[in-house]
Scaffold this active site. Structure first.
Site, PDB file in Angstrom:
ATOM      1  N   LYS A 245       0.868  -1.054   0.220  1.00  0.00           N
ATOM      2  CA  LYS A 245       0.091  -0.006  -0.275  1.00  0.00           C
ATOM      3  C   LYS A 245       0.957   1.216   0.041  1.00  0.00           C
ATOM      4  CE  LYS A 245      -4.360   0.636   0.650  1.00  0.00           C
ATOM      5  NZ  LYS A 245      -5.751  -0.261   0.044  1.00  0.00           N
TER       6      LYS A 245
ATOM      7  N   GLY B 105     -24.389   3.115   3.335  1.00  0.00           N
ATOM      8  CA  GLY B 105     -23.332   3.736   2.160  1.00  0.00           C
ATOM      9  C   GLY B 105     -23.835   3.241   0.764  1.00  0.00           C
TER      10      GLY B 105
ATOM     11  N   GLY C  25     -22.375   4.649  -2.039  1.00  0.00           N
ATOM     12  CA  GLY C  25     -21.418   5.037  -3.102  1.00  0.00           C
ATOM     13  C   GLY C  25     -21.135   3.895  -4.299  1.00  0.00           C
TER      14      GLY C  25
ATOM     15  N   VAL D 230     -19.856   1.174  -4.459  1.00  0.00           N
ATOM     16  CA  VAL D 230     -19.989  -0.044  -4.099  1.00  0.00           C
ATOM     17  C   VAL D 230     -21.155  -0.430  -3.722  1.00  0.00           C
ATOM     18  CG1 VAL D 230     -19.269  -2.227  -2.941  1.00  0.00           C
ATOM     19  CG2 VAL D 230     -17.492  -0.703  -3.581  1.00  0.00           C
TER      20      VAL D 230
HETATM   21  P1  NAI Z   1     -17.476   5.821  -1.634  1.00  0.00           P
HETATM   22  O1  NAI Z   1     -16.848   6.743  -1.150  1.00  0.00           O
HETATM   23  O2  NAI Z   1     -17.778   5.619  -3.174  1.00  0.00           O
HETATM   24  O3  NAI Z   1     -18.903   5.339  -0.895  1.00  0.00           O
HETATM   25  C1  NAI Z   1     -19.099   5.716   0.447  1.00  0.00           C
HETATM   26  C2  NAI Z   1     -20.599   5.976   0.687  1.00  0.00           C
HETATM   27  O4  NAI Z   1     -20.669   5.950   1.942  1.00  0.00           O
HETATM   28  C3  NAI Z   1     -20.618   7.303   0.077  1.00  0.00           C
HETATM   29  O5  NAI Z   1     -21.864   7.694  -0.615  1.00  0.00           O
HETATM   30  C4  NAI Z   1     -20.866   8.154   1.495  1.00  0.00           C
HETATM   31  O6  NAI Z   1     -21.560   9.266   1.224  1.00  0.00           O
HETATM   32  C5  NAI Z   1     -21.317   7.112   2.406  1.00  0.00           C
HETATM   33  N1  NAI Z   1     -21.169   7.266   3.837  1.00  0.00           N
HETATM   34  C6  NAI Z   1     -20.143   7.900   4.683  1.00  0.00           C
HETATM   35  N2  NAI Z   1     -20.400   8.076   5.950  1.00  0.00           N
HETATM   36  C7  NAI Z   1     -21.603   7.539   5.983  1.00  0.00           C
HETATM   37  C8  NAI Z   1     -22.352   7.021   7.083  1.00  0.00           C
HETATM   38  N3  NAI Z   1     -22.053   7.409   8.264  1.00  0.00           N
HETATM   39  N4  NAI Z   1     -23.685   6.502   6.891  1.00  0.00           N
HETATM   40  C9  NAI Z   1     -24.146   6.066   5.865  1.00  0.00           C
HETATM   41  N5  NAI Z   1     -23.434   6.370   4.525  1.00  0.00           N
HETATM   42  C10 NAI Z   1     -22.176   7.055   4.761  1.00  0.00           C
HETATM   43  O7  NAI Z   1     -16.673   4.365  -1.487  1.00  0.00           O
HETATM   44  P2  NAI Z   1     -16.634   2.863  -2.119  1.00  0.00           P
HETATM   45  O8  NAI Z   1     -15.719   2.873  -3.383  1.00  0.00           O
HETATM   46  O9  NAI Z   1     -18.168   2.579  -2.676  1.00  0.00           O
HETATM   47  O10 NAI Z   1     -16.313   1.945  -1.072  1.00  0.00           O
HETATM   48  C11 NAI Z   1     -17.202   1.656   0.084  1.00  0.00           C
HETATM   49  C12 NAI Z   1     -16.388   0.784   1.060  1.00  0.00           C
HETATM   50  O11 NAI Z   1     -15.881  -0.483   0.382  1.00  0.00           O
HETATM   51  C13 NAI Z   1     -15.232   1.493   1.969  1.00  0.00           C
HETATM   52  O12 NAI Z   1     -14.724   1.289   2.857  1.00  0.00           O
HETATM   53  C14 NAI Z   1     -13.925   0.914   0.835  1.00  0.00           C
HETATM   54  O13 NAI Z   1     -12.665   1.065   1.283  1.00  0.00           O
HETATM   55  C15 NAI Z   1     -14.382  -0.574   0.664  1.00  0.00           C
HETATM   56  N6  NAI Z   1     -13.952  -1.053  -0.465  1.00  0.00           N
HETATM   57  C16 NAI Z   1     -13.945  -0.498  -1.913  1.00  0.00           C
HETATM   58  C17 NAI Z   1     -13.545  -1.143  -2.845  1.00  0.00           C
HETATM   59  C18 NAI Z   1     -13.731  -0.432  -3.996  1.00  0.00           C
HETATM   60  O14 NAI Z   1     -13.562  -1.442  -5.326  1.00  0.00           O
HETATM   61  N7  NAI Z   1     -14.420   0.482  -4.451  1.00  0.00           N
HETATM   62  C19 NAI Z   1     -12.656  -2.379  -2.925  1.00  0.00           C
HETATM   63  C20 NAI Z   1     -12.595  -2.757  -1.397  1.00  0.00           C
HETATM   64  C21 NAI Z   1     -13.203  -2.337  -0.247  1.00  0.00           C
END
Ligand code: NAI
Length: 375
Positions: free
Chosen positions: A98, A198, A200, A202
């Protein structure tokens, strides 16, 4: 991408952080940690390679404002070790690494010069380290890095792979199927309620898959627009961010931040399964996974079920075709089931996943690498 573990929560467990850097490296088993500064751009970055025993080490580059240098070192060492276990459980011939860029202030805007300087730093590893997206880094940043090094994945114009989130969502869904199987339930989502925290990259895609499979959804996000999108497109029921973890549901899927479930939260959960994509869902994985197990809540270890994005980027790096990439993602179901089934004699499913990673790691003889000579 979002910050996958609120640093404050990670720092709560900074027992190892109090050690010096060599102490932490020895405790976690790191091969190499390099610090870099770039005069022209002011870049300050660290690349941590936990292991290249199974192959080149792929892991994201995180841009973050750390309160102290020690926090940055702790974060990069913890995350890079996690990548080794994630790759091992996914049966990838890849190691774990990382990198972090230490921002001078929160939300410092990204620049092409910064990305290119980081790309040059990555290039000095001659392919032992392959960078990708993480918090604060998008496909554009990756493509700027790729102007300076071929050892980066996840761009759209110069590098390849793009945003891996749809593959992470698909893998998480595969993990849910394994949970149902382990519980002796039919793999049928109609009639099941899944709460997704969440929405986002994913989380929204996971909602789409679950809705298509017939599940009823309860959703929450701090961004109102995303909640409305899920309500409109997937007939989801919206709840406030404070209420989502306590939702009455069959499966709770944390897909926002890490560190959302601690031992004290367990009695308040109304789900029989916890299976989500967020990295480091549990505040203290060993302790909290055991508490979940005691409460008869099945926990699917996050680093097993969220490996779809890594499989996608690593597989493309290794030259796999789409059929093989899909097959590997589908294998997440089998791997998760193996972890869950093997947990009965252990303290928790987390312990079973770590045991599997260690086993796979130990089975492979070390590659024939050049020995480095100092002096
Ligand atoms: P993202 O940033 O696109 O989505 C995260 C979402 O969570 C956002 O919509 C945000 O507004 C929301 N959020 C933040 N705090 C919140 C709360 N207290 N309550 C409800 N919603 C809240 O991130 P992404 O890429 O979707 O990743 C999501 C998770 O999965 C992260 O923890 C990331 O590390 C993990 N992950 C993602 C991968 C990927 O391919 N994108 C791969 C492996 C793990």
């Amino acid at each position: 991408m979002s910050f996958n573990l609120s640093l404050a929560q990670a720092i709560r467990k900074m027992d190892t952080c109090e050690m010096n850097t060599f102490g932490q490296m020895l405790a976690r088993g790191h091969e190499r940690v390099c610090f870099h500064t770039d005069d022209q751009t002011g870049l300050r970055a660290i690349i941590a390679i936990h292991s290249t025993k199974l192959g080149s080490a792929l892991g994201g580059t995180r841009r973050w404002h750390y309160a102290t240098e020690e926090e940055a070192i702790y974060d990069v060492l913890r995350l890079s070790e996690g990548m080794t276990w994630k790759a091992a459980c996914a049966d990838l011939p890849m190691g774990g690494a990382k990198s972090v860029i230490l921002l001078p202030a929160p939300n410092t805007p990204r620049t092409e010069a910064e990305a290119r300087a980081m790309g040059r730093f990555v290039d000095t590893f001659a392919g032992d380290y392959i960078a990708a997206e993480d918090v604060g880094v998008d496909t554009r940043f990756i493509d700027w890095m790729a102007e300076e090094t071929p050892h980066v994945m996840g761009g759209e114009r110069v590098s390849t792979g793009g945003d891996p989130s749809p593959f992470t969502a698909r893998g998480t869904f595969n993990g849910m199927k394994a949970c149902l199987q382990h519980r002796g339930q039919a793999i049928d989502f109609s009639g099941l309620t899944v709460a997704v925290q969440g929405l986002g990259h994913v989380g929204m895609d996971l909602c789409r898959i679950l809705h298509t499979a017939g599940a009823s959804l309860i959703v929450s996000d701090i961004v109102e627009r995303r909640v409305s999108e899920a309500v409109d497109n997937f007939s989801a029921t919206a709840v406030s961010p404070d209420a989502i973890l306590q939702s009455k549901c069959d499966i709770l899927a944390p897909c926002a931040l890490g560190g959302v479930i601690g031992t004290e939260d367990v009695p308040r959960l109304h789900a029989s399964i916890v299976c989500g994509a967020a990295n480091n869902i549990l505040v203290d994985p060993e302790r909290d996974a055991a508490a979940l197990s005691k409460a008869d809540i099945l926990y699917a270890p996050d680093f097993v079920v969220n490996a779809g994005g890594l499989i996608w980027l690593a597989g493309l790096w290794l030259g796999w075709d789409r059929t093989e990439l899909d097959r590997r993602n589908d294998l997440i179901e089998e791997t998760t089931l193996e972890v869950l089934d093997s947990s009965s004699t252990l303290e928790s499913t987390h312990a079973a996943a770590i045991a599997m990673a260690h086993r796979r790691f130990a089975e492979v003889p070390p590659g024939e690498k050049e020995t480095l000579h100092a002096g």
